[in-house]
Design an enzyme around this catalytic site. Structure first.
Site, PDB file in Angstrom:
ATOM      1  N   ASP A 107       0.894  -1.022  -0.018  1.00 31.07           N
ATOM      2  CA  ASP A 107      -0.138   0.051   0.073  1.00 31.07           C
ATOM      3  C   ASP A 107       0.748   1.314   0.088  1.00 31.07           C
ATOM      4  O   ASP A 107       2.077   1.184  -0.117  1.00 31.07           O
ATOM      5  CB  ASP A 107      -1.096  -0.022   1.259  1.00 31.07           C
ATOM      6  CG  ASP A 107      -0.212   0.022   2.663  1.00 31.07           C
ATOM      7  OD1 ASP A 107      -0.356   0.933   3.406  1.00 31.07           O
ATOM      8  OD2 ASP A 107       0.648  -0.701   2.671  1.00 31.07           O
ATOM      9  N   HIS A 152       1.895  -8.628  -4.055  1.00 30.98           N
ATOM     10  CA  HIS A 152       0.776  -7.536  -3.569  1.00 30.98           C
ATOM     11  C   HIS A 152       1.568  -6.316  -3.476  1.00 30.98           C
ATOM     12  O   HIS A 152       2.159  -5.831  -2.424  1.00 30.98           O
ATOM     13  CB  HIS A 152       0.213  -7.952  -2.560  1.00 30.98           C
ATOM     14  CG  HIS A 152      -0.962  -7.141  -1.852  1.00 30.98           C
ATOM     15  ND1 HIS A 152      -2.229  -7.321  -2.425  1.00 30.98           N
ATOM     16  CD2 HIS A 152      -0.863  -5.891  -0.907  1.00 30.98           C
ATOM     17  CE1 HIS A 152      -3.130  -6.214  -1.856  1.00 30.98           C
ATOM     18  NE2 HIS A 152      -2.242  -5.506  -0.922  1.00 30.98           N
ATOM     19  N   ASP A 156       1.410 -17.147  -5.410  1.00 36.37           N
ATOM     20  CA  ASP A 156       1.904 -15.987  -6.143  1.00 36.37           C
ATOM     21  C   ASP A 156       1.071 -15.309  -7.014  1.00 36.37           C
ATOM     22  O   ASP A 156       0.809 -15.499  -8.022  1.00 36.37           O
ATOM     23  CB  ASP A 156       3.418 -16.409  -6.845  1.00 36.37           C
ATOM     24  CG  ASP A 156       4.022 -15.499  -7.523  1.00 36.37           C
ATOM     25  OD1 ASP A 156       3.451 -14.137  -7.206  1.00 36.37           O
ATOM     26  OD2 ASP A 156       4.854 -15.615  -8.590  1.00 36.37           O
ATOM     27  N   GLU A 208       2.688 -10.496  -0.118  1.00 32.02           N
ATOM     28  CA  GLU A 208       3.109  -9.223   0.232  1.00 32.02           C
ATOM     29  C   GLU A 208       4.611  -8.891   0.350  1.00 32.02           C
ATOM     30  O   GLU A 208       5.188  -9.838   0.662  1.00 32.02           O
ATOM     31  CB  GLU A 208       2.410  -8.302   1.533  1.00 32.02           C
ATOM     32  CG  GLU A 208       2.496  -6.879   1.537  1.00 32.02           C
ATOM     33  CD  GLU A 208       1.726  -6.325   2.345  1.00 32.02           C
ATOM     34  OE1 GLU A 208       1.068  -5.430   2.352  1.00 32.02           O
ATOM     35  OE2 GLU A 208       1.206  -7.084   3.741  1.00 32.02           O
TER      36      GLU A 208
END
Length: 744
Positions: free
Chosen positions: A325, A655, A703, A712
């Site tokens: 993020d 991610h 994956d 992540e």
């Protein structure tokens, strides 16, 4: 499908991940290409109506370039096809350019019914090949394709898919039900047998639910590429034996941090490739709200508590994006900064040769000609963010000196999302004692390292560290909790470890009796906390204090230095014992369940093992670290490398909001040297929950970009990877210099 044709060689077992992009032709044919006069309809796969047949098969084609093949590896090509009139379809996988060397060819017969074709083959070449369906010279039918995949076939032989170091242990694992030893062969790139032997039966591996054999070929030290192991009809992925692996990986791992900088454009030549360039994120250029003047969150949290906000703004525009993020979190920054600075302090203790690997000009970053070691330049980018999160003395609040726990978006952003496209409001979230002590620890570490390099910055760091310590004393119970939307919580209700770590770093830097008393009163004094099988993580940082006390010259007595180093050695021995009890050479034993970010636990344990090797002069610790890296590079039950760009099957779809090519081809793939979180028995994300029902602990990984609980990537996982890679490079290049047992 009406029927299945299976042609070609027999492969080892089951396929892994698709090397073909957009094999279902969703949203069009990109990145496929076409040639010749044809019309295209992608309503149901890709249906190509040939308007002009041409005279040669290659006059009309559907193809895709850059299909990565590895010599010696087996593959499965699968696709569905049909034709309005019966035709024989030339399918070619070949070199993209003269002399168009052929790697695979088939000529299946198509008719009006959808048919699935499956071909298995072994590649004799390593190349970025071109896959093409050649439909010229066939008249003017409509030919349709769908579900195209090219996948490397799995094998029961698990190896380090990148490279083994010539003079260190070379062990592979074999999943096989036999209770008796099996014969194995080591082949070179010319397919000659260069070594052979018998497996050692390890037995049942509980964490993988497999019966495992070990293949030890440590005696073979000839440098080369294209080696592979063979047991019966199975063969491993290819690998090299060479010294240079970690000299590349240590810099690729550090490049992660430049790629994830906030507040600066990522440009060439520093990005490594144009695909990874992007504008600066979160600097207030529309649609960004920016991090240059961020105020506090005000409103209601997830538990219904109302927050009043604050009457000040902070410039927190630097730093590293924490993970997948766009949040920036002080407590995760803390352990990441410490790890990279500990790497530098270890190099200081080893001398000029080790320091040279981080010298000005050694890394591909914009600051690589400013007279300051490049590793420190990279760390400073985030250190200045952390300093910026401290409430200044001029702020109209009582908690000056405290540190905001985090800054992130008001709500979660979707995938994909480049940082400069993020339209969300950004907020500072409440200060916490944990974040304040993280700053006290790292700023103290910063002060002593920059002393003599940049006196003003060293002074600034020390002032911030001591202000943070005093603020934490005044507000010892400001506990962070996971109660806000839009970012990770990083809640931590137990702070004894943070107090010890901060006091240890401040004591090393200042020699003050105040901090000496604080560390002596701690239950962690001169110890390593290895509860749960791991030495440290963002919420358990006591070991960081003891590792600094063991490594960095300070005013402890010789006896105390010996005590803390003995604790380091004992912990390292515990990790090696776990490794020796593992069928996959893993220096980590969490019991029946593997935690979120298990790969970082393994890497952090290897830092402890590395320092134990320094303190003892025993090279067996380095050998054990090398075996631990084998696990991360492919010697594991999933037969894949968890490090992007290293190995035949490596991390591809993390991610991450920018490295999001899997869901949008306009976004880039993953640069090399990024480590995934790895197996996680808890499987918190819905995608992995659906894919991994009933998985054995070491197989709870996928994956895929949607699997944020297994795939992540984060700053505190790549920082120990950089540390360990640099450590092994010391040994691979022969620049070994052991630290003395006691340093004053």
């Amino acid at each position: 499908m009406d029927d299945v044709q299976v042609l070609g060689e027999t492969g080892p077992a089951e396929p892994s991940s698709n090397l073909v992009q957009n094999g279902n032709f969703v949203g069009g044919i990109e990145p496929w290409w076409t040639s010749g006069d044809l019309s295209i309809d992608t309503a149901d796969g890709a249906c190509l109506t040939i308007n002009a047949a041409g005279s040669n098969p290659w006059d009309v084609q559907l193809g895709q370039h850059n299909i990565a093949l590895q010599a010696g590896a087996s593959y499965q090509l699968k696709f569905a096809a049909k034709s309005t009139t019966p035709v024989t379809l030339p399918v070619r996988l070949q070199q993209n350019g003269e002399p168009y060397t052929g790697y695979f060819a088939a000529d299946p017969r198509l008719n009006a019914a959808w048919t699935e074709f499956v071909f298995n083959f072994t590649s004799a070449y390593s190349d970025a090949a071109s896959l093409s369906f050649q439909i010229g010279g066939l008249g003017t039918p409509t030919i349709c394709f769908n579900h195209v995949s090219l996948e490397m076939l799995e094998t029961g032989i698990r190896v380090n898919q990148a490279s083994y170091l010539p003079t260190m242990s070379k062990v592979a694992s074999l999943a096989h039900p036999a209770n008796e030893p099996l014969s194995w062969e080591l082949h070179n790139a010319a397919d000659s047998v260069v070594l052979s032997g018998q497996t050692t039966v390890y037995g049942e591996e509980a964490a993988s639910a497999e019966h495992v054999h070990l293949i030890d070929f440590s005696s073979f030290q000839t440098v080369g590429e294209g080696y592979y192991l063979k047991v019966g009809s199975e063969q491993s992925y290819p690998f090299a034996i060479e010294d240079g692996l970690y000299s590349r990986l240590k810099y690729d791992a550090l490049a992660y941090f430049y790629h994830n900088r906030s507040g600066i454009a990522i440009t060439m030549p520093y990005a490594g490739d144009e695909q990874w360039t992007r504008p600066a994120g979160h600097i207030g250029v529309a649609p960004n709200q920016g991090d240059t003047a961020v105020t506090c969150f005000s409103g209601t949290d997830n538990q219904g508590q109302t927050w009043p906000g604050c009457d000040y703004e902070l410039d927190v525009s630097k730093g590293w994006y924490d993970a997948g993020d766009h949040g920036k979190y002080v407590v995760n920054s803390g352990i990441s900064v410490w790890t990279l600075l500990n790497q530098y302090e270890r190099a200081q203790q080893r001398g000029a040769e080790s320091l040279a690997q981080f010298a000005d000009g050694s890394m591909n970053i914009p600051e690589n000609a400013n007279g300051v070691p490049d590793l420190l330049d990279e760390v400073r980018w985030n250190m200045e963010f952390m300093l910026g999160m401290q409430i200044p003395p001029t702020a109209p609040v009582s908690k000056t000196g405290m540190v905001h726990h985090k800054v992130h978006d008001a709500q979660w952003t979707g995938l994909p999302m480049a940082p400069h496209d993020d339209p969300q409001m950004r907020y500072l979230y409440p200060p916490s004692t944990a974040a304040t002590l993280n700053l006290a620890a790292t700023a103290a570490q910063c002060s002593r390292i920059w002393r003599g390099i940049d006196e003003a910055f060293a002074d600034r760091c020390l002032v911030a560290a001591e202000r943070a310590w005093q603020a934490a004393l005044a507000y010892p119970n400001e506990i962070a909790r996971d109660i806000f939307a839009g970012g990770g919580g990083y809640g931590d209700t137990s702070l004894n470890d943070e107090w010890y770590w901060a006091a240890a770093e401040l004591y090393i830097t200042t020699g003050s009796a105040t901090y000496r008393e604080a560390i002596e009163e701690s239950p962690y004094y001169l110890k390593l906390d290895v509860s749960g099988g791991s030495a440290m993580y963002w919420g358990g940082v006591a070991s960081l204090g003891s590792l600094s006390l063991a490594l960095v010259p300070n005013n402890l007595s010789s006896a105390d230095r010996q005590t803390v180093r003995a604790a380091v050695i004992a912990a390292a021995d515990q990790f090696i014992a776990a490794q020796q009890a593992s069928g996959y050479g893993i220096p980590f034993d969490p019991g029946a369940e593997y935690p979120w970010g298990s790969n970082s636990s393994i890497l952090n344990n290897m830092i402890v093992m590395g320092l134990a090797g320094d303190f003892t002069g025993d090279a067996s610790y380095a050998d054990a670290i090398s075996q631990g890296m084998d696990y991360l590079l492919g010697r594991n039950p999933l037969n894949r490398s968890y490090i992007s760009g290293y190995g035949s099957v490596s991390l591809t779809n993390p991610h991450h909001r920018f490295w999001a090519k899997q869901i949008n081809p306009e976004y880039p793939g993953t640069p090399p040297g990024v480590v995934a979180g790895g197996p996680n028995s808890s499987i918190q994300d819905p995608y992995a929950q659906a894919e991994l029902t009933g998985c054995a602990a070491l197989k709870c990984y996928v994956d895929h970009i949607d699997s944020w609980s297994t795939n992540e990537v984060t700053i505190n996982w790549n920082s120990p990877l950089a540390w360990v890679a640099a450590y092994l490079d010391d040994y691979a290049t022969g620049s070994v210099q052991y630290l003395p047992l006691v340093t004053k």
